[in-house]
Scaffold this active site. Structure first.
Site, short mmCIF file in Angstrom:
data_model
loop_
_atom_site.label_atom_id
_atom_site.label_comp_id
_atom_site.label_asym_id
_atom_site.label_seq_id
_atom_site.Cartn_x
_atom_site.Cartn_y
_atom_site.Cartn_z
N HIS A 182 1.03 -1.13 -0.20
CA HIS A 182 -0.04 0.28 0.49
C HIS A 182 0.69 1.55 -0.22
O HIS A 182 1.85 1.27 0.44
CB HIS A 182 -0.67 0.33 0.79
CG HIS A 182 -0.67 -0.19 2.39
ND1 HIS A 182 0.25 1.47 2.87
CD2 HIS A 182 0.05 -0.53 3.78
CE1 HIS A 182 0.60 1.39 4.31
NE2 HIS A 182 0.49 -0.01 4.22
N CYS A 198 2.16 -5.19 6.37
CA CYS A 198 2.50 -4.47 4.79
C CYS A 198 4.34 -3.98 4.69
O CYS A 198 4.63 -3.27 5.35
CB CYS A 198 1.23 -3.88 4.85
SG CYS A 198 -0.41 -4.35 5.45
#
Length: 222
Positions: A182, A198
């Site tokens: 992301h 992440c």
């Protein structure tokens, strides 16, 4: 450039821990007081590459290059590999993400990764991506951080949303791993172990990657 040897890390350590990992991976961090010493001069190509994107749904500011080491600039590099063209490879010890191209090259992006590392090595695929996605913190995270209660049913998209401009969703088979690539505007986190989950790319870089990756492409963490 010889093929990089990647450490045995992965992106899944059980469903419950993954939810915690992802939540931690998407949290914001504190801006450092020190700055990267800029190499003079910065090329016009780099300035353009990380310029503001006013045409986005939520206008993205230019990257503050004072906080980005030049080795993490997006660039095409030699990358011989037996992986198929289109594969995404996460190089966790060196804080790079590679998108494999034809002719023995890859597009390389600087990344922010997990401070706790990963205990599983293997393969998944990029099921889909979303522009300016909604972020929904797991219940476990809301329980630990009551101030997130207002986002229990989802935080609207925007520059303050932890998923940023784009999110690429990683599946293993038909199952969501709760693992994401992301965007972030926190330039100082690139090249750092800042989370437990992440993979972060700068907004400009995750937009570039999302535009280039085909859904179904393999992602490898070795």
């Amino acid at each position: 450039m010889s093929e990089l040897t990647l450490t045995r890390r992965g992106f899944m350590a059980g469903a419950s821990s993954l939810m915690a990992l992802t939540a931690a991976g998407c949290a914001t961090t504190t801006r450092p007081t020190t700055q990267i010493q800029l190499p003079p001069p910065i090329s016009p190509e780099v300035v353009t590459m990380y310029a503001a994107r006013p045409q986005e749904q939520f206008p993205v500011p230019a990257v503050d290059l004072r906080y980005l080491d030049q080795k993490y600039y997006r660039q095409r590099v030699p990358y011989p590999t037996t992986e198929k063209v289109g594969t995404v490879i996460v190089d966790t010890p060196n804080f790079y993400l590679y998108h494999v191209e034809d002719g023995g090259t890859a597009m390389r992006y600087g990344a922010g990764l997990g401070r706790a590392g990963f205990e599983w090595s293997g393969r998944g695929h990029i099921a889909y991506s979303r522009e300016w996605p909604i972020w929904t913190p797991p219940s476990e995270m809301v329980d630990r951080q009551p101030e997130l209660e207002k986002w229990r049913n989802g935080q609207p998209p925007g520059l303050d949303n932890p998923l940023g401009a784009r999110a690429l969703y990683i599946h293993e088979g038909n199952r969501d791993t709760i693992y994401r690539i992301h965007g972030t505007g926190e330039t100082w986190t690139i090249g750092q172990a800042v989370s437990s989950g992440c993979v972060r790319l700068l907004h400009q870089d995750v937009i570039h990657l999302a535009d280039a990756v085909r859904f179904g492409s393999t992602i490898v963490v070795l």
